[in-house]
Structures are given as structure tokens and as C-alpha cells.
Scaffold this motif. Structure first.
Motif, PDB file in Angstrom:
ATOM      1  N   LYS A 160     -46.442  60.398 -68.178  1.00  0.00           N
ATOM      2  CA  LYS A 160     -47.228  60.312 -66.951  1.00  0.00           C
ATOM      3  C   LYS A 160     -46.498  59.555 -65.845  1.00  0.00           C
ATOM      4  N   GLY A 161     -45.561  58.691 -66.195  1.00  0.00           N
ATOM      5  CA  GLY A 161     -44.785  57.993 -65.173  1.00  0.00           C
ATOM      6  C   GLY A 161     -43.793  58.884 -64.447  1.00  0.00           C
ATOM      7  N   GLU A 162     -43.569  60.099 -64.931  1.00  0.00           N
ATOM      8  CA  GLU A 162     -42.644  61.029 -64.276  1.00  0.00           C
ATOM      9  C   GLU A 162     -43.295  61.765 -63.117  1.00  0.00           C
ATOM     10  N   ARG A 163     -44.602  61.588 -62.931  1.00  0.00           N
ATOM     11  CA  ARG A 163     -45.300  62.299 -61.858  1.00  0.00           C
ATOM     12  C   ARG A 163     -44.801  61.827 -60.501  1.00  0.00           C
ATOM     13  N   GLY A 164     -44.471  62.780 -59.631  1.00  0.00           N
ATOM     14  CA  GLY A 164     -44.019  62.441 -58.283  1.00  0.00           C
ATOM     15  C   GLY A 164     -42.872  63.336 -57.833  1.00  0.00           C
ATOM     16  N   VAL A 165     -42.206  62.932 -56.765  1.00  0.00           N
ATOM     17  CA  VAL A 165     -41.086  63.676 -56.200  1.00  0.00           C
ATOM     18  C   VAL A 165     -39.780  63.061 -56.693  1.00  0.00           C
ATOM     19  N   HIS A 166     -38.918  63.898 -57.231  1.00  0.00           N
ATOM     20  CA  HIS A 166     -37.611  63.469 -57.724  1.00  0.00           C
ATOM     21  C   HIS A 166     -36.544  63.946 -56.727  1.00  0.00           C
ATOM     22  N   ARG A 167     -35.684  63.036 -56.327  1.00  0.00           N
ATOM     23  CA  ARG A 167     -34.660  63.356 -55.321  1.00  0.00           C
ATOM     24  C   ARG A 167     -33.279  63.309 -55.954  1.00  0.00           C
ATOM     25  N   HIS A 190     -18.430  72.160 -49.855  1.00  0.00           N
ATOM     26  CA  HIS A 190     -18.677  71.013 -50.753  1.00  0.00           C
ATOM     27  C   HIS A 190     -19.267  69.828 -49.999  1.00  0.00           C
ATOM     28  N   ARG A 191     -20.247  70.127 -49.153  1.00  0.00           N
ATOM     29  CA  ARG A 191     -20.917  69.047 -48.436  1.00  0.00           C
ATOM     30  C   ARG A 191     -22.003  68.414 -49.316  1.00  0.00           C
ATOM     31  N   ARG A 192     -22.425  67.248 -48.933  1.00  0.00           N
ATOM     32  CA  ARG A 192     -23.440  66.539 -49.685  1.00  0.00           C
ATOM     33  C   ARG A 192     -24.820  67.079 -49.301  1.00  0.00           C
ATOM     34  N   HIS A 193     -25.620  67.400 -50.298  1.00  0.00           N
ATOM     35  CA  HIS A 193     -26.959  67.943 -50.074  1.00  0.00           C
ATOM     36  C   HIS A 193     -27.989  67.073 -50.791  1.00  0.00           C
ATOM     37  N   THR A 194     -29.177  67.006 -50.219  1.00  0.00           N
ATOM     38  CA  THR A 194     -30.292  66.284 -50.826  1.00  0.00           C
ATOM     39  C   THR A 194     -31.343  67.301 -51.254  1.00  0.00           C
ATOM     40  N   SER A 195     -31.741  67.213 -52.511  1.00  0.00           N
ATOM     41  CA  SER A 195     -32.709  68.160 -53.081  1.00  0.00           C
ATOM     42  C   SER A 195     -33.958  67.412 -53.523  1.00  0.00           C
ATOM     43  N   PHE A 196     -35.093  68.087 -53.414  1.00  0.00           N
ATOM     44  CA  PHE A 196     -36.371  67.493 -53.798  1.00  0.00           C
ATOM     45  C   PHE A 196     -37.084  68.417 -54.788  1.00  0.00           C
ATOM     46  N   VAL A 197     -37.686  67.807 -55.788  1.00  0.00           N
ATOM     47  CA  VAL A 197     -38.474  68.542 -56.781  1.00  0.00           C
ATOM     48  C   VAL A 197     -39.748  67.750 -57.052  1.00  0.00           C
ATOM     49  N   GLY A 245     -45.024  66.946 -48.469  1.00  0.00           N
ATOM     50  CA  GLY A 245     -43.973  65.949 -48.251  1.00  0.00           C
ATOM     51  C   GLY A 245     -42.612  66.474 -48.622  1.00  0.00           C
ATOM     52  N   ILE A 246     -42.494  67.196 -49.761  1.00  0.00           N
ATOM     53  CA  ILE A 246     -41.182  67.677 -50.157  1.00  0.00           C
ATOM     54  C   ILE A 246     -40.789  68.903 -49.335  1.00  0.00           C
ATOM     55  N   GLN A 247     -41.770  69.690 -48.890  1.00  0.00           N
ATOM     56  CA  GLN A 247     -41.411  70.833 -48.061  1.00  0.00           C
ATOM     57  C   GLN A 247     -40.867  70.381 -46.722  1.00  0.00           C
ATOM     58  N   GLY A 248     -41.347  69.232 -46.232  1.00  0.00           N
ATOM     59  CA  GLY A 248     -40.844  68.715 -44.972  1.00  0.00           C
ATOM     60  C   GLY A 248     -39.585  67.889 -45.116  1.00  0.00           C
ATOM     61  N   GLY A 249     -39.140  67.658 -46.354  1.00  0.00           N
ATOM     62  CA  GLY A 249     -37.910  66.917 -46.564  1.00  0.00           C
ATOM     63  C   GLY A 249     -38.094  65.423 -46.473  1.00  0.00           C
ATOM     64  N   GLY A 250     -39.354  64.930 -46.398  1.00  0.00           N
ATOM     65  CA  GLY A 250     -39.577  63.494 -46.311  1.00  0.00           C
ATOM     66  C   GLY A 250     -40.083  62.941 -47.612  1.00  0.00           C
ATOM     67  N   LEU A 251     -40.046  61.614 -47.718  1.00  0.00           N
ATOM     68  CA  LEU A 251     -40.458  60.977 -48.953  1.00  0.00           C
ATOM     69  C   LEU A 251     -41.755  60.215 -48.810  1.00  0.00           C
ATOM     70  N   GLY A 252     -42.304  60.039 -47.594  1.00  0.00           N
ATOM     71  CA  GLY A 252     -43.625  59.469 -47.419  1.00  0.00           C
ATOM     72  C   GLY A 252     -43.949  58.307 -48.320  1.00  0.00           C
ATOM     73  N   GLN A 253     -43.377  57.138 -48.086  1.00  0.00           N
ATOM     74  CA  GLN A 253     -43.502  56.032 -49.011  1.00  0.00           C
ATOM     75  C   GLN A 253     -44.944  55.587 -49.228  1.00  0.00           C
ATOM     76  N   SER A 254     -45.874  55.955 -48.319  1.00  0.00           N
ATOM     77  CA  SER A 254     -47.247  55.526 -48.496  1.00  0.00           C
ATOM     78  C   SER A 254     -47.979  56.315 -49.572  1.00  0.00           C
ATOM     79  N   ASN A 255     -47.426  57.450 -49.983  1.00  0.00           N
ATOM     80  CA  ASN A 255     -48.078  58.279 -50.983  1.00  0.00           C
ATOM     81  C   ASN A 255     -47.640  57.835 -52.369  1.00  0.00           C
ATOM     82  N   PRO A 256     -48.564  57.387 -53.247  1.00  0.00           N
ATOM     83  CA  PRO A 256     -48.142  56.917 -54.563  1.00  0.00           C
ATOM     84  C   PRO A 256     -47.545  58.006 -55.426  1.00  0.00           C
ATOM     85  N   LEU A 257     -47.856  59.278 -55.136  1.00  0.00           N
ATOM     86  CA  LEU A 257     -47.265  60.345 -55.932  1.00  0.00           C
ATOM     87  C   LEU A 257     -45.776  60.483 -55.681  1.00  0.00           C
ATOM     88  N   LEU A 258     -45.312  59.989 -54.523  1.00  0.00           N
ATOM     89  CA  LEU A 258     -43.910  60.157 -54.185  1.00  0.00           C
ATOM     90  C   LEU A 258     -43.061  59.013 -54.693  1.00  0.00           C
TER      91      LEU A 258
END
Length: 286
Positions: free
Chosen positions: A153-160, A171-178, A259-272
Motif C-alpha cells: 500500500k505504500g507504493e500508491r502514488g506517482v513514480h518518477r 540521448h537527451r534526459r527525459h522525465t517519465s511519470f507513472v 497531475g501526471i498528465q500535466g507533468g507536475g508532481l503537486g506536492q499537496s496531493n498525498p497520492l503523489l
């Protein structure tokens, strides 16, 4: 389990059998640890009487194994939530990042499957949407095992994931969200839905057409007003019941998805900002 009429109710008998197996495993683990500690105490006394009669490396290895077993049992005492002992339904959804996110989603799914395999848990893929080039768009996996939900259950949220993309020629650096959602696999429950909680909408085709295409409603949508969710059935009902039991509301899941579709991490959301699993007890972290 000895009642003669118990097997007249197969579902209840299956549930009691699973509970009995879990309790027996816990008692066996405790008994095994107690025996290991008693053996170590005897070896220590023998080593004090005859220091050259024992191998220090072997004694150290036995002590470390007993300590690891003790840590595992201590963690089990923390998994005291209502549904911590349940099986887990793990859903993985690729977010912003295109092919890189889809590849990252597949890596996470394989990570959870390997973790379950090491703990002798069984896994079942119930839904899988592959990506166009690589990876997966989304997947749902059921992990069956004692305290699977409590561990995961601790794995719930957005993984970057930040890396040099293997799918970029430069070979540029990319940021991915799941987005990872973990809910307990709860029993089927009967839910009474009142008629005033349902909103029924009908639709007809809007384009040009002949005969009855613009005169007859050809689509119907039923929405449950308190949750704003379409009342799906079977597996979807189980997932929604698990979200309610696990404390994740559909609205919170939608906010995390936005939040992940917009590319942000929204620190106020506990799921993130998911809390990590106990060191050594859960999947390797990102």
C-alpha cells in the motif's frame, strides 16, 4: 473447521481455511524464531567454555538470519490495518513522457511481479494495454499472498524516473511519470443504490444520416451521482470497493491522474508522495 455443516457454505469454508493457513504460518514463524534464539544462546555458552570449538563466521551468519527473521516478524505486527492481510490489486498507468513512461510502467510492473515471486506470492494479470512502440499504457495485476496489501500500500502514488532516454536518438534526459494504485482485494458486498442517486442520460447521433439515426437514442450513460462514477460491474466493482476500503476515492485518483498528465508532481496531493516500504521488505525503489 471440524463442523460437519461448514462445507455446505463453500465461500465461508474457503475464507476460514485461508485464515487458518495464515495463523498457522505466523505460529510456525514465531516457533522457528524462538528455536533459533535458544540454539544461539546455547552456542554462545559453548563458545564461552571452549572458544576454539566453534566457527565465528558460522555463528555470525546464524545470528544475522535470526535478526532478519525478527525484523520481518516485527514488521508483521505493524500491518494491523483492517485490510492489510488481504490480497492486493495493483494498477499501473503510464503518464506524461510518451514511450519512456510506457517503458517505465512496464519496468514497475515487472518489479512488483518479481517481488511477489521472491515471497512465493502468486500473480495474475487481469488487464493489459500494450504501448505502440514499447512498454505498456496500463495494466492491472492481482497479487495473492498473506499481507500483500499491507506490504504494497505504500507504493500508491506517482513514480518518477529521470534518465537518458534509449528512445531518443540524441540521448537527451527525459522525465517519465507513472501512476500506481494499490487497493485491497475485498470480498464481494451487496450495495444498495437508490434510484435518486442515478443520473440516466441518453444520446443520439449528431451528424448527418438517414432513417432513424438522428431520431432514436442509441447510447445510454448511467452515472452514480455521489461518486460521479459509471456503475461498472465485475472487476470494476471490485476495484471500486477496494478503493473505498483502502481509503482512495475516485476523485483523488482522478486528481493524481491529472497531475501526471500535466507533468507536475503537486506536492499537496498525498497520492503523489507515497511513503516507502520498509527497507528490505518491499520492492526495490525508484
Amino acid at each position: 473447521m471440524q463442523r460437519p455443516d461448514l462445507w455446505n457454505h463453500p465461500d465461508q469454508a474457503k475464507k476460514l481455511g485461508q485464515e487458518l493457513s495464515t495463523l498457522r504460518a505466523q505460529v510456525e514463524d514465531f516457533t522457528r524464531l524462538q528455536r533459533q534464539i535458544e540454539d544461539l544462546a546455547m552456542l554462545v555458552r559453548l563458545a564461552q567454555d571452549d572458544p576454539g570449538g566453534l566457527d565465528p563466521a558460522e555463528l555470525t551468519a546464524d545470528t544475522q538470519r535470526a535478526h532478519q527473521q525478527l525484523q520481518r516478524l516485527e514488521l508483521m505486527t505493524l500491518l494491523s490495518g483492517e485490510h492489510d492481510a488481504s490480497n492486493a490489486i495493483v494498477s499501473v498507468h503510464a503518464g506524461a513522457g510518451g514511450t519512456d513512461s510506457q517503458d517505465w510502467a512496464q519496468m514497475l510492473l515487472r518489479m512488483y511481479a518479481r517481488w511477489a515471486e521472491r515471497r512465493a506470492f502468486t500473480t495474475e494479470i487481469v488487464d493489459l494495454s500494450p504501448g505502440e512502440e514499447a512498454g505498456i499504457k496500463s495494466a492491472t495485476m492481482i497479487i495473492n499472498g498473506p499481507y500483500a496489501y499491507g506490504y504494497l500500500k505504500g507504493e500508491r502514488g506517482v513514480h518518477r524516473l529521470v534518465r537518458l532516454s534509449p528512445f531518443d536518438a540524441a540521448h537527451r534526459r527525459h522525465t517519465s511519470f507513472v501512476l500506481v494504485d494499490v487497493i485491497p482485494d475485498v470480498e464481494e458486498v451487496e450495495v444498495a443504490v437508490r434510484d435518486d442517486e442515478l443520473k440516466v442520460e441518453t444520446y443520439r447521433a449528431g451528424g448527418a444520416g438517414g432513417q432513424n439515426v438522428n431520431k432514436v437514442e442509441t447510447a445510454v450513460r448511467i452515472t452514480h451521482l455521489p461518486t460521479r462514477e459509471p456503475p461498472h460491474r465485475d472487476a470494476a466493482v471490485a476495484r471500486e470497493a477496494g478503493r473505498v476500503a483502502g481509503g482512495t476515492t475516485p476523485a483523488a485518483a482522478r486528481r493524481a491522474a491529472r497531475g501526471i498528465q500535466g507533468g507536475g508532481l503537486g506536492q499537496s496531493n498525498p497520492l503523489l508522495c507515497p511513503a516507502p516500504l520498509h527497507a528490505g521488505e518491499g520492492p526495490p525503489h525508484r
